[in-house]
Design a protein around this motif. Structure first.
Motif, PDB file in Angstrom:
ATOM      1  N   LEU A  80       0.807  -1.220   0.000  1.00  0.00           N
ATOM      2  CA  LEU A  80       0.000   0.000   0.000  1.00  0.00           C
ATOM      3  C   LEU A  80       0.842   1.273   0.000  1.00  0.00           C
ATOM      4  O   LEU A  80       0.535   2.242  -0.700  1.00  0.00           O
ATOM      5  CB  LEU A  80      -0.963  -0.012   1.209  1.00  0.00           C
ATOM      6  CG  LEU A  80      -1.998   1.112   1.256  1.00  0.00           C
ATOM      7  CD1 LEU A  80      -2.872   1.124   0.012  1.00  0.00           C
ATOM      8  CD2 LEU A  80      -2.890   0.966   2.499  1.00  0.00           C
ATOM      9  N   ASP A  81       1.930   1.264   0.775  1.00  0.00           N
ATOM     10  CA  ASP A  81       2.779   2.466   0.834  1.00  0.00           C
ATOM     11  C   ASP A  81       3.351   2.806  -0.538  1.00  0.00           C
ATOM     12  O   ASP A  81       3.310   3.958  -0.980  1.00  0.00           O
ATOM     13  CB  ASP A  81       3.897   2.290   1.879  1.00  0.00           C
ATOM     14  CG  ASP A  81       4.620   0.955   1.756  1.00  0.00           C
ATOM     15  OD1 ASP A  81       4.138   0.075   1.013  1.00  0.00           O
ATOM     16  OD2 ASP A  81       5.678   0.787   2.404  1.00  0.00           O
ATOM     17  N   LEU A  84       0.691   4.244  -2.948  1.00  0.00           N
ATOM     18  CA  LEU A  84       0.279   5.615  -2.619  1.00  0.00           C
ATOM     19  C   LEU A  84       1.342   6.624  -3.061  1.00  0.00           C
ATOM     20  O   LEU A  84       1.017   7.708  -3.563  1.00  0.00           O
ATOM     21  CB  LEU A  84       0.009   5.747  -1.113  1.00  0.00           C
ATOM     22  CG  LEU A  84      -1.257   5.030  -0.611  1.00  0.00           C
ATOM     23  CD1 LEU A  84      -1.314   5.040   0.912  1.00  0.00           C
ATOM     24  CD2 LEU A  84      -2.511   5.669  -1.192  1.00  0.00           C
ATOM     25  N   TRP A 100      -2.249  14.783   2.508  1.00  0.00           N
ATOM     26  CA  TRP A 100      -2.380  13.575   3.330  1.00  0.00           C
ATOM     27  C   TRP A 100      -3.036  13.968   4.644  1.00  0.00           C
ATOM     28  O   TRP A 100      -2.639  14.970   5.263  1.00  0.00           O
ATOM     29  CB  TRP A 100      -1.013  12.960   3.610  1.00  0.00           C
ATOM     30  CG  TRP A 100      -0.233  12.559   2.382  1.00  0.00           C
ATOM     31  CD1 TRP A 100       0.332  13.391   1.460  1.00  0.00           C
ATOM     32  CD2 TRP A 100       0.068  11.224   1.941  1.00  0.00           C
ATOM     33  NE1 TRP A 100       0.961  12.670   0.477  1.00  0.00           N
ATOM     34  CE2 TRP A 100       0.831  11.333   0.744  1.00  0.00           C
ATOM     35  CE3 TRP A 100      -0.217   9.949   2.441  1.00  0.00           C
ATOM     36  CZ2 TRP A 100       1.293  10.210   0.055  1.00  0.00           C
ATOM     37  CZ3 TRP A 100       0.265   8.845   1.745  1.00  0.00           C
ATOM     38  CH2 TRP A 100       1.005   8.979   0.562  1.00  0.00           C
ATOM     39  N   ILE A 258      -7.313   5.837   1.798  1.00  0.00           N
ATOM     40  CA  ILE A 258      -6.069   5.354   1.185  1.00  0.00           C
ATOM     41  C   ILE A 258      -6.206   3.961   0.572  1.00  0.00           C
ATOM     42  O   ILE A 258      -5.397   3.566  -0.261  1.00  0.00           O
ATOM     43  CB  ILE A 258      -4.905   5.330   2.216  1.00  0.00           C
ATOM     44  CG1 ILE A 258      -5.319   4.566   3.477  1.00  0.00           C
ATOM     45  CG2 ILE A 258      -4.453   6.743   2.547  1.00  0.00           C
ATOM     46  CD1 ILE A 258      -4.191   4.369   4.464  1.00  0.00           C
ATOM     47  N   LEU A 307      -5.806  12.341   0.632  1.00  0.00           N
ATOM     48  CA  LEU A 307      -5.712  10.924   1.004  1.00  0.00           C
ATOM     49  C   LEU A 307      -5.931  10.792   2.509  1.00  0.00           C
ATOM     50  O   LEU A 307      -5.200  11.385   3.297  1.00  0.00           O
ATOM     51  CB  LEU A 307      -4.330  10.371   0.628  1.00  0.00           C
ATOM     52  CG  LEU A 307      -3.958  10.439  -0.854  1.00  0.00           C
ATOM     53  CD1 LEU A 307      -2.493  10.054  -1.055  1.00  0.00           C
ATOM     54  CD2 LEU A 307      -4.870   9.539  -1.671  1.00  0.00           C
ATOM     55  N   ASP A 309      -6.459   8.560   6.075  1.00  0.00           N
ATOM     56  CA  ASP A 309      -6.250   7.310   6.813  1.00  0.00           C
ATOM     57  C   ASP A 309      -7.463   7.046   7.724  1.00  0.00           C
ATOM     58  O   ASP A 309      -8.261   6.173   7.466  1.00  0.00           O
ATOM     59  CB  ASP A 309      -4.947   7.407   7.624  1.00  0.00           C
ATOM     60  CG  ASP A 309      -4.678   6.140   8.436  1.00  0.00           C
ATOM     61  OD1 ASP A 309      -5.562   5.277   8.526  1.00  0.00           O
ATOM     62  OD2 ASP A 309      -3.570   6.011   8.999  1.00  0.00           O
ATOM     63  N   THR A 313      -5.181   2.312   8.608  1.00  0.00           N
ATOM     64  CA  THR A 313      -3.923   1.600   8.884  1.00  0.00           C
ATOM     65  C   THR A 313      -4.074   0.672  10.085  1.00  0.00           C
ATOM     66  O   THR A 313      -3.404  -0.356  10.166  1.00  0.00           O
ATOM     67  CB  THR A 313      -2.760   2.587   9.109  1.00  0.00           C
ATOM     68  OG1 THR A 313      -3.197   3.621   9.997  1.00  0.00           O
ATOM     69  CG2 THR A 313      -2.320   3.219   7.799  1.00  0.00           C
TER      70      THR A 313
ATOM     71  N   ILE B   7       1.439   8.542   7.980  1.00  0.00           N
ATOM     72  CA  ILE B   7       0.606   7.487   7.370  1.00  0.00           C
ATOM     73  C   ILE B   7       1.481   6.393   6.748  1.00  0.00           C
ATOM     74  O   ILE B   7       1.242   5.193   6.964  1.00  0.00           O
ATOM     75  CB  ILE B   7      -0.340   8.089   6.313  1.00  0.00           C
ATOM     76  CG1 ILE B   7      -1.358   9.009   6.986  1.00  0.00           C
ATOM     77  CG2 ILE B   7      -1.054   6.993   5.530  1.00  0.00           C
ATOM     78  CD1 ILE B   7      -2.176   9.850   6.029  1.00  0.00           C
ATOM     79  N   LEU B   8       2.516   6.798   6.014  1.00  0.00           N
ATOM     80  CA  LEU B   8       3.397   5.788   5.406  1.00  0.00           C
ATOM     81  C   LEU B   8       4.071   4.945   6.487  1.00  0.00           C
ATOM     82  O   LEU B   8       4.226   3.728   6.342  1.00  0.00           O
ATOM     83  CB  LEU B   8       4.424   6.468   4.499  1.00  0.00           C
ATOM     84  CG  LEU B   8       3.845   7.113   3.231  1.00  0.00           C
ATOM     85  CD1 LEU B   8       4.923   7.900   2.488  1.00  0.00           C
ATOM     86  CD2 LEU B   8       3.219   6.062   2.312  1.00  0.00           C
ATOM     87  N   ILE B  11       1.580   2.412   7.812  1.00  0.00           N
ATOM     88  CA  ILE B  11       1.391   1.298   6.864  1.00  0.00           C
ATOM     89  C   ILE B  11       2.538   0.307   7.007  1.00  0.00           C
ATOM     90  O   ILE B  11       2.327  -0.910   7.074  1.00  0.00           O
ATOM     91  CB  ILE B  11       1.314   1.814   5.410  1.00  0.00           C
ATOM     92  CG1 ILE B  11       0.050   2.638   5.206  1.00  0.00           C
ATOM     93  CG2 ILE B  11       1.364   0.654   4.407  1.00  0.00           C
ATOM     94  CD1 ILE B  11      -0.010   3.392   3.884  1.00  0.00           C
TER      95      ILE B  11
END
Lengths: 486, 207
Positions: A80-81, A84, A100, A258, A307, A309, A313, B7-8, B11
């Motif tokens: 997913l990372d 995106l 974000w 996301i 985007l 979250d 997550t 966020i990254l 994840i």
């Protein structure tokens, strides 16, 4: 591994629409008393079930498409990372700006700021689950910005000061007569002779919104899909209100979760077959808009992608539960669910009702804030059968129930009862004794097929929502022994 | 930390350090449609009519006349200047007196009664026309605001399946997939044709 253990935050309290005021059984009790609601829901879900079955039945490779849809989503989540980041690069390269937002509050702040920067105080909106989830309309209103819903069902809900009760058809709980009444009461300049013919009602909405579309400077949409390799966004719709919003205003702000990203352009060849047939029961929905960034001379010249979250997550961290992120929001599972059909969408307390809501909402908020939802199911499995991306909703429900029980500090009466039952069932002597004791229940029943609902506590907590059958005169083993002399 | 990094990072935490390679996606669904071109035209016609679109077939030399007569049926008696055409529609295929889209502000297109465009591709199985923002298809607002849309489709533009259709398109172009006139199922889940987009869709099949 769970999100709590890893320290990944769930969707915050106090903003958005993922939590209800009442538990599911309490909220459902109210809606079950509403005969009109049950009639409306029964009629609408039966209609759509028939249409879906017909158009899915004519696709010879439905099973292969469904498996491909599942596999694409699983592969997307596994990286997913990376997807995106690719999406951000592509959208930016084509003149868009990517933002974000860790949660609903941040997303609302970003969108409010973007609208304010244009100097306008009103926006038109395409129906979007993500913006419903984060409570965007309320946030904009608090900043003095009027958000006009343009999807017919969302308009009905907004004008009726109601809340959505279905993913695809938010006003499914209203019938044509009720919709006519709302339009007559709230639409300025509406023809007082308006009938409840759906065609006439749709025309009233067209007249009401036409001028708004033509003057709008900012539109807000969601997204059904976003292609990482090309930066292409997709919005699937029927009425043309989506096209109006995506085409006419100067500025377009798209808010998406996301998990909506898909890796490649080719992936759309799967989802554009699965989604329309599963949701409205059409071979293809009337309009699908696809765009990548900004096109000079055609459509909005300023494009923002937000985007979000907001707990996704945390869902991703659960290896069993993460499949809920594969959902493409078709709502087929709502339409086949015997619990949804009777309780209605409002009983779930979240913008995501029905079977998918029962697995998605508790994971987005943390199980403690939606603890009753994993139990809002008979585990019949109809939702799994119709899911176009094969989300195993019953297994996730069971998984979440276990998680909820494990989170309890003390064992409840139900857990104690099952512990005792387990002991009895693993010992033949105890089991025969227990069966004899159960036979006593026949006295309580007074010849009726079920035991009275008014058993004393703690048994009442079980019988409150379930019928406990009267024990039979003799057990199977007794009957066997009598007939076969065993 | 920025929200992006946050966020990254979440994840990566959620997926853990030892990520298995994602399983290969098997595309063993139908990628092509082996029906004959004639059959595909029949399927396209059937699907479009099922959505309450009007389909007329004509020879290449009859396009302008066929479009003109379809407009008279849809609009009744009208001024030729009520009709706007996409700039890439060839002159010999335009109805007499129609106005070419000159790039005026999009909302001004709402004043026209009807639009005539070509398409980029048509998908038979789903009854879908795809417009791609090229001069032949016109900009997106052109096929949206006037209440009647006439699309001219060449037989060679018709493919069978959705995968074949998407393969012919440019993912970077502003694309509009149109399957019948604007519609809604929002009232008791019954389909009603005609809401915000064109309420009348006429497809001229050139074969």
């Amino acid at each position: 591994m769970t999100a709590v253990f890893l320290g990944i935050p769930t969707a915050p309290r106090g903003v958005g629409h993922l939590r209800g005021d009442l538990s599911f059984p309490d909220a459902a009790r109210d809606s079950l008393r509403d005969g009109q609601l049950r009639a409306n829901l029964g009629h609408a879900t039966a209609t759509i079930r028939g249409k879906r079955a017909a158009v899915v039945g004519e696709v010879p490779d439905w099973a292969e498409l469904r498996e491909a849809g599942r596999a694409i989503k699983a592969a997307t989540m596994a990286r997913l990372d990376e997807h995106l980041i690719a999406l951000e690069e592509q959208v930016t390269a084509r003149g868009g700006t990517v933002h974000w937002a860790s949660d609903a509050t941040e997303a609302n702040e970003i969108v409010t700021r973007l609208v304010q920067a244009t100097g306008t105080d009103e926006v038109v909106k395409v129906k979007s689950m993500a913006t419903q989830e984060i409570g965007l309309n309320e946030a904009l209103e608090a900043a003095g910005i009027a958000a006009h819903e343009t999807d017919l069902a969302e308009l009905i809900v907004q004008l009726g000061e109601d809340t959505p009760s279905h993913i695809l058809v938010p006003a499914i709980h209203k019938n044509r007569a009720e919709i006519r009444e709302i339009f007559l009461r709230t639409m300025p300049g509406v023809d007082p002779g308006l009938t409840d013919d759906p065609r006439k009602l749709a025309m009233a909405a067209r007249a009401h919104l036409r001028e708004r579309f033509l003057r709008a400077r900012v539109a807000i949409s969601g997204a059904n899909f976003a292609v990482a390799e090309t930066g292409t966004l997709a919005v699937v719709e029927s009425e043309g209100n989506g096209r109006m919003c995506l085409t006419l205003p100067q500025t377009l702000i798209t808010v998406m979760g996301i998990e909506k990203v898909v890796p490649t352009w080719r992936d759309l060849e799967v989802f554009l077959q699965l989604l329309p047939r599963s949701s409205t029961g059409e071979r293809m929905n009337p309009y699908t808009s696809l765009w990548a960034g900004v096109t000079p001379g055609d459509g909005p010249q300023e494009f923002h992608l937000v985007l979000v979250d907001n707990g996704r997550t945390a869902v991703l961290a659960d290896e069993v539960g993460r499949e809920a992120l594969h959902c493409i929001r078709c709502s087929a599972c709502l339409n086949v669910c015997p619990v949804y059909e009777r309780a209605g969408g409002h009983a779930y307390g979240s913008v995501y009702p029905g079977p998918i809501g029962a697995v998605l909402s508790p994971q987005l908020t943390g199980i403690e804030d939606n603890a009753s939802l994993p139990y809002a199911s008979s585990l019949c499995g109809a939702c799994y059968d119709v899911c176009p991306v094969a989300i195993d909703i019953p297994s996730i429900l069971v998984h979440l129930r276990a998680e909820h029980v494990e989170a309890q500090q003390h064992a409840g009466p139900e857990a104690l009862a099952f512990r005792a039952l387990s002991k009895a069932m693993s010992n033949p002597r105890l089991w025969r004794l227990a069966q004899k004791a159960a036979g006593l229940g026949r006295f309580l029943a007074w010849g009726r097929p079920t035991l009275p609902a008014a058993l004393p506590p703690p048994a009442s907590r079980w019988t409150r929502t379930r019928d406990l059958p009267t024990p039979p005169k003799e057990t199977f083993t007794q009957a066997w022994a009598r007939e076969h002399g065993g | 930390m920025s929200a992006r990094d946050e966020i990254l990072g979440r994840i990566r935490t959620a997926l853990g350090p030892d990520r298995a390679a994602p399983a290969e996606v098997r595309r063993d669904y139908r990628l092509t449609d082996d029906r004959s071109p004639d059959e595909l035209l029949d399927v396209l016609t059937d699907r479009l009519e099922d959505y309450r679109a009007t389909v007329v077939r004509c020879a290449p030399s009859e396009v302008a006349a066929t479009v003109g007569s379809a407009l008279r049926t849809a609009l009744g008696e009208h001024s030729p200047a009520d009709v706007v055409v996409a700039p890439g529609v060839p002159a010999d295929r335009r109805p007499d007196g129609a106005v070419e889209d000159d790039g005026r502000p999009a909302v001004a297109l709402a004043g026209y009664a009807a639009t005539v465009t070509g398409v980029a591709v048509a998908i038979a199985e789903t009854g879908t026309l795809v417009l791609d923002g090229s001069p032949l298809s016109g900009r997106r607002a052109l096929s949206l605001l006037p209440d009647c849309l006439v699309c001219v489709v060449e037989a060679a533009q018709v493919v069978g399946s959705v995968p074949e259709g998407l393969a012919r398109l440019d993912p970077l172009a502003p694309l509009t997939m149109i399957s019948g006139p604007s519609a809604t199922s929002d009232i008791e889940l019954q389909r009603v044709e005609g809401v915000h987009g064109p309420r009348t869709l006429v497809v001229v099949l050139v074969a």
